[in-house]
Design a protein around this motif. Sequence first.
Motif, PDB file in Angstrom:
ATOM      1  N   SER A 326       0.828  -1.201   0.000  1.00  0.00           N
ATOM      2  CA  SER A 326       0.000   0.000   0.000  1.00  0.00           C
ATOM      3  C   SER A 326       0.865   1.255   0.000  1.00  0.00           C
ATOM      4  CB  SER A 326      -0.926  -0.007   1.220  1.00  0.00           C
ATOM      5  OG  SER A 326      -1.666   1.195   1.306  1.00  0.00           O
ATOM      6  N   TYR A 327       1.858   1.306   0.898  1.00  0.00           N
ATOM      7  CA  TYR A 327       2.732   2.487   0.950  1.00  0.00           C
ATOM      8  C   TYR A 327       3.469   2.684  -0.367  1.00  0.00           C
ATOM      9  CZ  TYR A 327       6.366   5.777   2.209  1.00  0.00           C
ATOM     10  OH  TYR A 327       7.178   6.874   2.217  1.00  0.00           O
ATOM     11  N   MET A 328       3.926   1.581  -0.952  1.00  0.00           N
ATOM     12  CA  MET A 328       4.705   1.661  -2.186  1.00  0.00           C
ATOM     13  C   MET A 328       3.843   1.857  -3.432  1.00  0.00           C
ATOM     14  SD  MET A 328       7.899   1.557  -1.340  1.00  0.00           S
ATOM     15  CE  MET A 328       8.765   1.123  -2.862  1.00  0.00           C
ATOM     16  N   GLY A 329       2.518   1.791  -3.287  1.00  0.00           N
ATOM     17  CA  GLY A 329       1.643   1.988  -4.431  1.00  0.00           C
ATOM     18  C   GLY A 329       1.736   0.867  -5.444  1.00  0.00           C
ATOM     19  N   LEU A 330       1.882  -0.361  -4.948  1.00  0.00           N
ATOM     20  CA  LEU A 330       2.055  -1.532  -5.810  1.00  0.00           C
ATOM     21  C   LEU A 330       0.927  -2.534  -5.576  1.00  0.00           C
ATOM     22  CD1 LEU A 330       5.901  -2.005  -5.240  1.00  0.00           C
ATOM     23  CD2 LEU A 330       4.794  -0.970  -7.242  1.00  0.00           C
ATOM     24  N   SER A 331       0.787  -3.469  -6.521  1.00  0.00           N
ATOM     25  CA  SER A 331      -0.293  -4.457  -6.444  1.00  0.00           C
ATOM     26  C   SER A 331       0.263  -5.869  -6.413  1.00  0.00           C
ATOM     27  CB  SER A 331      -1.215  -4.320  -7.663  1.00  0.00           C
ATOM     28  OG  SER A 331      -1.755  -3.025  -7.735  1.00  0.00           O
ATOM     29  N   PRO A 332      -0.376  -6.785  -5.684  1.00  0.00           N
ATOM     30  CA  PRO A 332       0.062  -8.185  -5.669  1.00  0.00           C
ATOM     31  C   PRO A 332       0.098  -8.759  -7.090  1.00  0.00           C
ATOM     32  CG  PRO A 332      -1.627  -7.804  -4.004  1.00  0.00           C
ATOM     33  CD  PRO A 332      -1.575  -6.562  -4.843  1.00  0.00           C
ATOM     34  N   GLY A 333       1.125  -9.563  -7.353  1.00  0.00           N
ATOM     35  CA  GLY A 333       1.237 -10.209  -8.649  1.00  0.00           C
ATOM     36  C   GLY A 333       1.833  -9.351  -9.742  1.00  0.00           C
ATOM     37  N   GLU A 334       2.064  -8.074  -9.459  1.00  0.00           N
ATOM     38  CA  GLU A 334       2.668  -7.172 -10.443  1.00  0.00           C
ATOM     39  C   GLU A 334       4.125  -7.559 -10.660  1.00  0.00           C
ATOM     40  OE1 GLU A 334       3.069  -2.272 -10.938  1.00  0.00           O
ATOM     41  OE2 GLU A 334       2.139  -3.160  -9.162  1.00  0.00           O
ATOM     42  N   ARG A 335       4.568  -7.502 -11.895  1.00  0.00           N
ATOM     43  CA  ARG A 335       5.983  -7.772 -12.183  1.00  0.00           C
ATOM     44  C   ARG A 335       6.818  -6.574 -11.755  1.00  0.00           C
ATOM     45  NH1 ARG A 335       8.377 -10.813 -15.735  1.00  0.00           N
ATOM     46  NH2 ARG A 335       9.262  -9.011 -16.816  1.00  0.00           N
ATOM     47  N   ILE A 336       7.832  -6.819 -10.941  1.00  0.00           N
ATOM     48  CA  ILE A 336       8.644  -5.708 -10.446  1.00  0.00           C
ATOM     49  C   ILE A 336       9.332  -4.967 -11.587  1.00  0.00           C
ATOM     50  CG2 ILE A 336      10.723  -7.107 -10.022  1.00  0.00           C
ATOM     51  CD1 ILE A 336       9.439  -4.240  -7.776  1.00  0.00           C
ATOM     52  N   ALA A 337       9.646  -5.677 -12.666  1.00  0.00           N
ATOM     53  CA  ALA A 337      10.358  -5.062 -13.792  1.00  0.00           C
ATOM     54  C   ALA A 337       9.467  -4.185 -14.662  1.00  0.00           C
ATOM     55  CB  ALA A 337      11.026  -6.140 -14.635  1.00  0.00           C
ATOM     56  N   THR A 338       8.202  -4.023 -14.294  1.00  0.00           N
ATOM     57  CA  THR A 338       7.331  -3.109 -15.045  1.00  0.00           C
ATOM     58  C   THR A 338       7.092  -1.810 -14.291  1.00  0.00           C
ATOM     59  OG1 THR A 338       5.279  -3.978 -14.081  1.00  0.00           O
ATOM     60  CG2 THR A 338       6.123  -5.084 -16.056  1.00  0.00           C
ATOM     61  N   VAL A 339       7.645  -1.686 -13.088  1.00  0.00           N
ATOM     62  CA  VAL A 339       7.348  -0.539 -12.225  1.00  0.00           C
ATOM     63  C   VAL A 339       8.144   0.687 -12.670  1.00  0.00           C
ATOM     64  CG1 VAL A 339       7.461   0.345  -9.864  1.00  0.00           C
ATOM     65  CG2 VAL A 339       6.801  -2.039 -10.282  1.00  0.00           C
ATOM     66  N   PRO A 340       7.488   1.790 -13.032  1.00  0.00           N
ATOM     67  CA  PRO A 340       8.203   2.994 -13.494  1.00  0.00           C
ATOM     68  C   PRO A 340       8.871   3.735 -12.339  1.00  0.00           C
ATOM     69  CG  PRO A 340       5.856   3.424 -13.379  1.00  0.00           C
ATOM     70  CD  PRO A 340       6.025   1.978 -13.060  1.00  0.00           C
ATOM     71  N   VAL A 341       9.909   4.511 -12.634  1.00  0.00           N
ATOM     72  CA  VAL A 341      10.600   5.302 -11.622  1.00  0.00           C
ATOM     73  C   VAL A 341      10.589   6.778 -12.033  1.00  0.00           C
ATOM     74  CG1 VAL A 341      12.072   3.396 -10.891  1.00  0.00           C
ATOM     75  CG2 VAL A 341      12.889   4.969 -12.661  1.00  0.00           C
ATOM     76  N   ASP A 342      10.589   7.640 -11.034  1.00  0.00           N
ATOM     77  CA  ASP A 342      10.656   9.086 -11.252  1.00  0.00           C
ATOM     78  C   ASP A 342      12.065   9.620 -11.055  1.00  0.00           C
ATOM     79  OD1 ASP A 342       7.671   9.457 -11.392  1.00  0.00           O
ATOM     80  OD2 ASP A 342       7.837   8.732  -9.317  1.00  0.00           O
ATOM     81  N   ARG A 343      12.782   9.008 -10.107  1.00  0.00           N
ATOM     82  CA  ARG A 343      14.110   9.490  -9.747  1.00  0.00           C
ATOM     83  C   ARG A 343      15.075   8.313  -9.699  1.00  0.00           C
ATOM     84  NH1 ARG A 343      13.621  14.229  -6.534  1.00  0.00           N
ATOM     85  NH2 ARG A 343      15.877  14.419  -6.663  1.00  0.00           N
TER      86      ARG A 343
END
Length: 468
Positions: A326-343
């Motif tokens: 929840s804090y990280m704004g992520l969902s169960p089962g999401e591939r970590i390698a698809t997560v975008p970064v800002d910084r």
Amino acid sequence: MRSRTLYEKIFDAHVVTELGDDRALLFVDRHLVHEGVATYARTRLAEKKRPVRRPDLTLGVADHTVPTADRSGAIDYADDDARAMVEDIEAFGAEAGFEVFSVRDRRQGIVHVVGPEQGFVLPGALVVCGDSHTSTHGAFGAYAFGIGISDVEHVLATQTIVQRRLKSMRVRVDGRLPAGTTAKDLVLTVLSRIGVAGGTGHVIEYAGEAIEALSMEGRMTLCNMSIEAGAGAGMIAPDETTFAYLKGRRLAPSGAAWDAALAFWTTLRSDPDATFDTDIAIDAADVVPTVTWGTDPGQSLPVDGVLPDPAAAAPEAAAGIAAALSYMGLSPGERIATVPVDRVFIGSCTNGRLEDLRLAASVVRGRRVAQGVEAWVVPGSGLVKAAAEAEGLDTVFREAGFAWREAGCSMCLAMNGEALKPGERCASTSNRNFEGRQGEGGRTHLMAPAMAAAAAIAGRITDVRDYL
């Protein structure tokens, strides 16, 4: 005499007097002081009219609150308190007679980078600093640990400290790390296996073929994050790699003193039949590029993995997983390698050394930072910065769209005004991903320098092996 671990040998050699209840008063060989604790210690010692007992065994550094923006003109501190802390450590060093590398000194940098590169930290030494990542210096076969602010005062006044004996843990890593993996991936793997409390009450000694193959920079990375497992310290027995790194350093022994020191240093290892309270074995071949997904350094997974599902977790772990996602704004089962970064932040006492910058530059060379990503490189010291510039690494980073900064702790802990905005997501080479660590509401993913560089280019967390 009974067989002993390396930690036990160093502890025993520093006992001034036994205090009972497994506690002893220990002599301190090296004390590193940064501006975050110097103000308190200076004030308290002055009130009690106590001098610094061994200024020759003390080294001061300004790092936590120092801005890493251009310093050719006036220095833009985050606030007056930050400026006052830097001015205090400068005055304290002048009064007490110990050397201070402050903001205008080309040798200034992060305390755990500066100490080793000056040859201030030596095998067999007991090393303390008012900073938890003092465990870094265990890479030299030293017993090194962070101390509290009142302990800093005590060490300055007496050159001693009270410590309780800890248990010994050995983490043995056999085989060779695969291509594309580094000490950062290894330590994140260790943390994911034993957890952030797995080393509590222990000193961790790292051993095995994969450890012996690491450079001193890699060994420092490994020991740096031992504290993230709850350990009192991390250490590696010194060897030819250690001795080659130290030889010729400004504060290291020289001449006949070097020969005598070397003869002693070669004895510093655990006895072959020493008993460890805990033994952990890892096959280096199993280590892959690794990234944290949650809010403690043990919440990590391989870069090709998927995020955990609280519903599938053990009941005692489910709530923690859900809160972290929840804090990280992520969902169960999401591939970590698809997560975008800002910084992207490349630096810190974990990964701000010359080898780290070389690895990141090898990925960046000839490429560009993705649109919308702000990427920084913050060298671990002024000498690291100068060496990188001599090799042209600054040009590689600038041409790719990175900001090339001055030395300091910077965004690792955001004490100097350099912080994430709420909701911003950062690929970081630092050591902690706690809630708000890099700025209130900021979201931190820990990874190796080359992995962070690849994230900057891709605009998301990605597998560095695709860029090698």
